[in-house]
Design an enzyme around this catalytic site. Structure first.
Site, mmCIF file in Angstrom:
data_model
loop_
_atom_site.group_PDB
_atom_site.id
_atom_site.type_symbol
_atom_site.label_atom_id
_atom_site.label_comp_id
_atom_site.label_asym_id
_atom_site.label_seq_id
_atom_site.Cartn_x
_atom_site.Cartn_y
_atom_site.Cartn_z
ATOM 1 N N ASN A 38 0.866 -1.180 0.000
ATOM 2 C CA ASN A 38 0.000 0.000 0.000
ATOM 3 C C ASN A 38 0.902 1.230 0.000
ATOM 4 O OD1 ASN A 38 -1.818 2.027 0.503
ATOM 5 N ND2 ASN A 38 -2.347 1.357 2.584
ATOM 6 N N GLU A 77 -5.476 -5.299 10.378
ATOM 7 C CA GLU A 77 -4.502 -4.240 10.617
ATOM 8 C C GLU A 77 -4.819 -3.531 11.929
ATOM 9 O OE1 GLU A 77 -2.495 -2.985 6.713
ATOM 10 O OE2 GLU A 77 -4.201 -1.678 7.042
ATOM 11 N N SER A 105 3.335 -2.222 10.414
ATOM 12 C CA SER A 105 4.790 -2.209 10.635
ATOM 13 C C SER A 105 5.446 -3.550 10.337
ATOM 14 C CB SER A 105 5.110 -1.726 12.059
ATOM 15 O OG SER A 105 4.616 -0.412 12.241
ATOM 16 N N GLU A 136 -7.141 4.393 7.854
ATOM 17 C CA GLU A 136 -6.955 5.822 7.555
ATOM 18 C C GLU A 136 -8.183 6.377 6.836
ATOM 19 O OE1 GLU A 136 -3.143 5.470 5.602
ATOM 20 O OE2 GLU A 136 -2.224 4.937 7.504
ATOM 21 N N LYS A 188 0.122 4.239 -0.279
ATOM 22 C CA LYS A 188 -0.554 5.410 0.300
ATOM 23 C C LYS A 188 -0.327 6.651 -0.579
ATOM 24 C CE LYS A 188 -0.056 3.338 4.805
ATOM 25 N NZ LYS A 188 -0.145 3.509 6.231
ATOM 26 N N GLY A 196 2.191 2.138 10.782
ATOM 27 C CA GLY A 196 3.122 3.260 10.655
ATOM 28 C C GLY A 196 3.770 3.668 11.964
ATOM 29 N N HIS A 230 -9.530 0.753 4.776
ATOM 30 C CA HIS A 230 -8.290 1.003 5.522
ATOM 31 C C HIS A 230 -8.609 1.939 6.690
ATOM 32 C CE1 HIS A 230 -4.268 2.376 6.503
ATOM 33 N NE2 HIS A 230 -3.808 1.331 5.825
#
Ligand code: PEP
Length: 249
Positions: free
Chosen positions: A9, A167, A212, A97, A11, A173, A95
Site C-alpha cells: 500500500n 490491521e 509495521s 486511515e 498510500k 506506521g 483502511h
C-alpha cells in the site's frame, strides 16, 4: 487452498515517475519469487502508468480505494469501473486511515464492496482495532462487529473472492508490530468468525497481517497457520524490502 499474498500500500507517496521506477524494480526483483501473489497499490494517478510497468509480470495492480457510487456527479471520486479499466485486479477497502480521516462507515463500505464485485475487482478488506480497544481487551468484539456489518452481508460467491487484512491501528506506521502470537490469535478468531457464516469456505480466505511489517519480522508473522501474508505500508516503498518480505514464507 488459500493464496499467500503480499500487497504493498503505497498510500499518498511517490511521484508518477518514482512510482513507475518502483514498479519496474519490483517486477525485476520478483522474478524468483514463487508461490506468492504480489500486489502493488499506488495512488489513483499512477495506476495506468504502473499498469504498463507490470504488464506481463507476476505483480498485480490494486487501487487503495474506490467510490461507493457507479458514476455521475461525485467530484473527486474514482469509480470501481475506472479502476478496473486501468487493468487493476484488486482494491483495498476500509483502511483505517479512510475510516478515521474520511469518515468511512460500514454502510459506505458495503456499497464499495458491491462496486468492486460488479467490476470484477478483488477487495482487500481491512479490519482492526484501535489502541484503546486492544488495551481494554475489546479487539475481538471490534473486529467481529466490523465483519458482521460488512463481509457477513456478502453472498457465498462474493465471499469466496474477498481478501481480509487484519490491521491493528496501533501498529500502522508506528514501528510497533503485533507479536506473532497476537497475530495468530486474532487471525484464527477472524477465520472462526467467518466460518460461522460461510462454513468451510473460510478456510480458503487469505487473511493478511498489516502494521509495521518489515523484512526483520515478516518471517515470524508469516510462520503462523492463519497468517497468509501481509499488507505492507512503509516497507513497500523500497523494492528490496518489499521483495524480502515476499520471500519470508
Ligand atoms: C498500512 O497502512 O496498510 C500499513 C500496514 O502500514 P505500515 O506497514 O507502514 O504500518
Amino acid at each position: 487452498m488459500r493464496k499467500k499474498i503480499v500487497a504493498g500500500n503505497w498510500k499518498m507517496n511517490t511521484s508518477v515517475s518514482k512510482g513507475e521506477q518502483l514498479a519496474a524494480e519490483i517486477v525485476e526483483k520478483s522474478k524468483d519469487v514463487e508461490g506468492v501473489v504480489l500486489v502493488v497499490a499506488p495512488p489513483f494517478t499512477h495506476l495506468t502508468k504502473v499498469a504498463d510497468k507490470l504488464n506481463g509480470s507476476q505483480v498485480a495492480l490494486s487501487a487503495q480505494n474506490c467510490a461507493a457510487e457507479t458514476s455521475g456527479a461525485y467530484t473527486g471520486e474514482v469509480a470501481a469501473s475506472m479502476v478496473a479499466d486501468t487493468g487493476a485486479k484488486y482494491c483495498i477497502l476500509g483502511h483505517s486511515e479512510r475510516r478515521e480521516y474520511y469518515g468511512e462507515t460500514d454502510e459506505t463500505l458495503n456499497k464499495k464492496l458491491a462496486q468492486c464485485f460488479a467490476n470484477n475487482l478483488i477487495p482487500v478488506f481491512c479490519v482492526g482495532e484501535k489502541l484503546a480497544e486492544r488495551e481494554n481487551e475489546r479487539h475481538f468484539e471490534v473486529v467481529k462487529t466490523q465483519l458482521y456489518n460488512t463481509v457477513f452481508n456478502l453472498s457465498d460467491e462474493d465471499f469466496g473472492k474477498v481478501v481480509i487484512a487484519y490491521e491493528p491501528v496501533w501498529a500502522i506506521g508506528t514501528g510497533k508490530t503485533a507479536t506473532p502470537d497476537q497475530a495468530q490469535e486474532i487471525h484464527a478468531f477472524i477465520r472462526k468468525t467467518l466460518a460461522e457464516k460461510f462454513g468451510a469456505k473460510a478456510d480458503d480466505t487469505s487473511i493478511l497481517y498489516g502494521g509495521s511489517c518489515n523484512p526483520a519480522n515478516a518471517k515470524s508473522l508469516f510462520a503462523n497457520a492463519d497468517v497468509d501474508g501481509g499488507l505492507i505500508g512503509g516497507a513497500s516503498l523500497k523494492s528490496d524490502d518489499f521483495i524480502a518480505i515476499a520471500k519470508s514464507f
